[in-house]
Design a protein around this motif. Sequence first.
Motif, PDB file in Angstrom:
ATOM      1  N   GLY A 219      67.637  -0.692  -7.758  1.00  0.00           N
ATOM      2  CA  GLY A 219      66.295  -1.179  -8.254  1.00  0.00           C
ATOM      3  C   GLY A 219      66.198  -1.437  -9.508  1.00  0.00           C
ATOM      4  N   LEU A 220      66.547  -0.510 -10.575  1.00  0.00           N
ATOM      5  CA  LEU A 220      66.490  -0.544 -11.852  1.00  0.00           C
ATOM      6  C   LEU A 220      66.957  -1.788 -12.451  1.00  0.00           C
ATOM      7  N   ALA A 221      68.149  -2.216 -11.849  1.00  0.00           N
ATOM      8  CA  ALA A 221      68.751  -3.609 -12.565  1.00  0.00           C
ATOM      9  C   ALA A 221      68.117  -4.752 -12.227  1.00  0.00           C
ATOM     10  N   LEU A 222      67.256  -4.719 -10.960  1.00  0.00           N
ATOM     11  CA  LEU A 222      66.539  -5.993 -10.603  1.00  0.00           C
ATOM     12  C   LEU A 222      65.112  -5.851 -11.469  1.00  0.00           C
ATOM     13  N   GLN A 223      64.519  -4.654 -11.692  1.00  0.00           N
ATOM     14  CA  GLN A 223      63.518  -4.445 -12.439  1.00  0.00           C
ATOM     15  C   GLN A 223      63.592  -4.855 -13.734  1.00  0.00           C
ATOM     16  N   THR A 224      64.737  -4.454 -14.386  1.00  0.00           N
ATOM     17  CA  THR A 224      65.169  -4.829 -15.739  1.00  0.00           C
ATOM     18  C   THR A 224      64.982  -6.289 -15.896  1.00  0.00           C
TER      19      THR A 224
ATOM     20  N   CYS B 211      70.007  -8.580 -19.635  1.00  0.00           N
ATOM     21  CA  CYS B 211      71.035  -9.126 -18.584  1.00  0.00           C
ATOM     22  C   CYS B 211      72.063  -8.108 -18.493  1.00  0.00           C
ATOM     23  N   ALA B 212      72.674  -7.677 -19.660  1.00  0.00           N
ATOM     24  CA  ALA B 212      73.816  -6.989 -19.963  1.00  0.00           C
ATOM     25  C   ALA B 212      73.544  -5.603 -19.060  1.00  0.00           C
ATOM     26  N   SER B 213      72.142  -4.987 -19.473  1.00  0.00           N
ATOM     27  CA  SER B 213      71.625  -3.648 -18.941  1.00  0.00           C
ATOM     28  C   SER B 213      71.493  -3.803 -17.362  1.00  0.00           C
ATOM     29  N   ALA B 214      70.735  -4.929 -16.829  1.00  0.00           N
ATOM     30  CA  ALA B 214      70.839  -4.923 -15.549  1.00  0.00           C
ATOM     31  C   ALA B 214      72.433  -5.097 -14.764  1.00  0.00           C
ATOM     32  N   ILE B 215      73.212  -5.608 -15.302  1.00  0.00           N
ATOM     33  CA  ILE B 215      74.743  -5.604 -14.738  1.00  0.00           C
ATOM     34  C   ILE B 215      75.199  -4.201 -14.728  1.00  0.00           C
ATOM     35  N   GLU B 216      74.838  -3.594 -16.041  1.00  0.00           N
ATOM     36  CA  GLU B 216      75.570  -2.137 -15.995  1.00  0.00           C
ATOM     37  C   GLU B 216      74.942  -1.074 -15.334  1.00  0.00           C
ATOM     38  N   PHE B 217      73.628  -1.528 -14.870  1.00  0.00           N
ATOM     39  CA  PHE B 217      72.859  -0.567 -13.707  1.00  0.00           C
ATOM     40  C   PHE B 217      73.511  -0.984 -12.388  1.00  0.00           C
ATOM     41  N   ILE B 218      73.639  -2.060 -11.992  1.00  0.00           N
ATOM     42  CA  ILE B 218      74.468  -2.148 -10.647  1.00  0.00           C
ATOM     43  C   ILE B 218      75.841  -1.570 -10.735  1.00  0.00           C
TER      44      ILE B 218
ATOM     45  N   LYS C 194      64.765 -15.668 -14.861  1.00  0.00           N
ATOM     46  CA  LYS C 194      64.709 -14.386 -14.261  1.00  0.00           C
ATOM     47  C   LYS C 194      65.132 -14.654 -12.792  1.00  0.00           C
ATOM     48  N   ILE C 195      64.676 -15.656 -12.328  1.00  0.00           N
ATOM     49  CA  ILE C 195      65.280 -15.883 -10.826  1.00  0.00           C
ATOM     50  C   ILE C 195      66.354 -16.258 -10.593  1.00  0.00           C
ATOM     51  N   LEU C 196      66.870 -17.021 -11.495  1.00  0.00           N
ATOM     52  CA  LEU C 196      68.457 -17.516 -11.227  1.00  0.00           C
ATOM     53  C   LEU C 196      69.317 -16.318 -11.757  1.00  0.00           C
ATOM     54  N   ALA C 197      68.831 -15.272 -12.695  1.00  0.00           N
ATOM     55  CA  ALA C 197      69.659 -14.447 -12.993  1.00  0.00           C
ATOM     56  C   ALA C 197      69.342 -13.265 -11.807  1.00  0.00           C
ATOM     57  N   CYS C 198      68.419 -13.228 -11.128  1.00  0.00           N
ATOM     58  CA  CYS C 198      68.322 -12.234 -10.102  1.00  0.00           C
ATOM     59  C   CYS C 198      69.351 -12.808  -9.036  1.00  0.00           C
ATOM     60  N   GLN C 199      69.227 -14.257  -8.579  1.00  0.00           N
ATOM     61  CA  GLN C 199      70.085 -14.714  -7.481  1.00  0.00           C
ATOM     62  C   GLN C 199      71.644 -14.535  -7.804  1.00  0.00           C
ATOM     63  N   LEU C 200      71.751 -14.743  -8.816  1.00  0.00           N
ATOM     64  CA  LEU C 200      73.372 -14.495  -9.407  1.00  0.00           C
ATOM     65  C   LEU C 200      73.952 -13.270  -9.120  1.00  0.00           C
ATOM     66  N   LEU C 201      73.008 -12.098  -9.723  1.00  0.00           N
ATOM     67  CA  LEU C 201      73.539 -10.852  -9.751  1.00  0.00           C
ATOM     68  C   LEU C 201      73.614 -10.243  -8.363  1.00  0.00           C
ATOM     69  N   LEU C 202      72.246 -10.513  -7.492  1.00  0.00           N
ATOM     70  CA  LEU C 202      72.547 -10.027  -6.110  1.00  0.00           C
ATOM     71  C   LEU C 202      73.469 -10.549  -5.264  1.00  0.00           C
ATOM     72  N   ASP C 203      73.684 -11.863  -5.607  1.00  0.00           N
ATOM     73  CA  ASP C 203      74.741 -12.502  -4.724  1.00  0.00           C
ATOM     74  C   ASP C 203      76.072 -12.006  -5.207  1.00  0.00           C
ATOM     75  N   ALA C 204      76.134 -11.647  -6.496  1.00  0.00           N
ATOM     76  CA  ALA C 204      77.642 -10.961  -6.777  1.00  0.00           C
ATOM     77  C   ALA C 204      77.924  -9.444  -6.292  1.00  0.00           C
TER      78      ALA C 204
END
Lengths: 301, 301
Positions: free
Chosen positions: A121-126, A71-78, A138-148
């Motif tokens: 893309g790497l953020a979401l792939q992670t 999760c932390a890596s996905a956020i940092e990629f964004i 995974k889905i909830l994490a993607c939903q929250l991250l994409l929305d933010a």
Amino acid sequence: MQQDKLLAIQDSVNRQLSQKITQFSNEQIPVLALTDALHYASAQGGKRLRPALCLTMGEALKLDHHALLDCASAIEFIHAYSLVHDDLPAMDNDTLRRGKPTCHVQFGEATAILAGDALQGLALQTLVESTHLDANQKILACQLLLDAAGPRGMIAGQMLDMLGEKTTLTLDQLTQLHQLKTGALITVSLLLGALTSVYFDQIKPTLTSLGNHIGLAFQIHDDILDIEVSTEQRGKTQGRDCELGKSTYPSLLGLKESKVMRDYHIAQAQADLKQLVSHPATTGDLDFLAEIIRFIGERQH
Amino acid sequence: MQQDKLLAIQDSVNRQLSQKITQFSNEQIPVLALTDALHYASAQGGKRLRPALCLTMGEALKLDHHALLDCASAIEFIHAYSLVHDDLPAMDNDTLRRGKPTCHVQFGEATAILAGDALQGLALQTLVESTHLDANQKILACQLLLDAAGPRGMIAGQMLDMLGEKTTLTLDQLTQLHQLKTGALITVSLLLGALTSVYFDQIKPTLTSLGNHIGLAFQIHDDILDIEVSTEQRGKTQGRDCELGKSTYPSLLGLKESKVMRDYHIAQAQADLKQLVSHPATTGDLDFLAEIIRFIGERQH
């Protein structure tokens, strides 16, 4: 500030980002300039504030470290993608970031655009390829991250930021801008840190308030640093906001009042933290998160 | 070509894209220039080849139309984002797309960069927020789409495309470039069209081969159109590849041999289609997909 703990977080996040870039890049067709740009723009340097918030929050809830690291890596990629695109000549046209030439200065503009695209893309792939999160997480994490990160969050903030150049914003407009541009991703860092907790829904409102105050304190302090700290000390161009004609907290409130407001948000964040400490979900401690919050108003870069 | 069927697909995809842009944008803080740019760059015009492939494939397998429409829209958002960024001054610097000014000409470069970023996010949001896919289907769809669009697919192709400017590529290099830049997303359109089928794993290799041949036929014909068809007829700048010093099939093989190669890939695609027709998964018909494949070598824009 426990520098060793922060360094350990930075180190593990850097290794994780590097590993993900390698994992999701094409080994058969190495496009070296792209891969280099991805490493350069994400896996080197940086305070890693967002991953630190995510990891520290999750540790206080005693959640799985590997899931948190994804999760932390996905956020940092964004975050990294947003910096690369934000620095582009057509956007803030900045040449220095983390004490080094910005990505487009180093690799050219076209590569920087593509590297930013790839990092999103790497953020979401992670997240979706994580072996430590179940399908619903995974889905909830993607939903929250994409929305933010999207047009309801960070991108709306970037747009308001650009539209605000050369015009004077009201304090409300400036606050809204930063809640979207910076606050949304900081808040989601805390949310993703608590995502796998059974108490997630219960503590979400407090985490959202906490993220909001941390985000604003961080941004106000950033505006103060832009005036007070030299390019050399800070590793990014001093006075850039002013050059671009952007409204800032000091330009609207003055330096002294800005510091008062920053300290108010830090105090509010500490109050939110107290609520969390007394919540049954918190079986670990939140001392390091408290330190990070204090550090936000003290950092010199 | 059943123009009415294609028009119906284009119409339903356009409506779906518009609806998703509205759904995932901020109603409270309308950033009008951004929202306008998102509609402009995605929900207007375009052949909708990729959605048509996705929908037609899924209909042949008698899969749920709403789930297919979400997948088709996600793919088209990715395609739209890639066009917006590809047209930027630092990339292909193109001023005309679908007979209209490109996004950055219409809205400015900064807005175009942000709109492209937002469109990539909207693609993923369309999948993870879908009410017609289950959790595992959402994840598989995201995995396939991100892989096709990222540094193992489309972005690697874009990078090779840029690196190939002003140098002469071999035929193998050019083919690889287009398999990544165009082929990967066309292939994933067919894969997402079949995703919810219980036979997905069985037919995946045939769909991959089919997508590969369609992608190459499409690209070779595109290169031919770039020479043969005027800017007015086509709605995009004639001779742009040549101006940019890009290798193309005609520049490497000549026009006549390029047409032979295009027709070879169309024939191979039709052969793959025959295999699919006889597979038990195919309870609907593949006639319209056969028409689309024929149309690829006949279209004038």
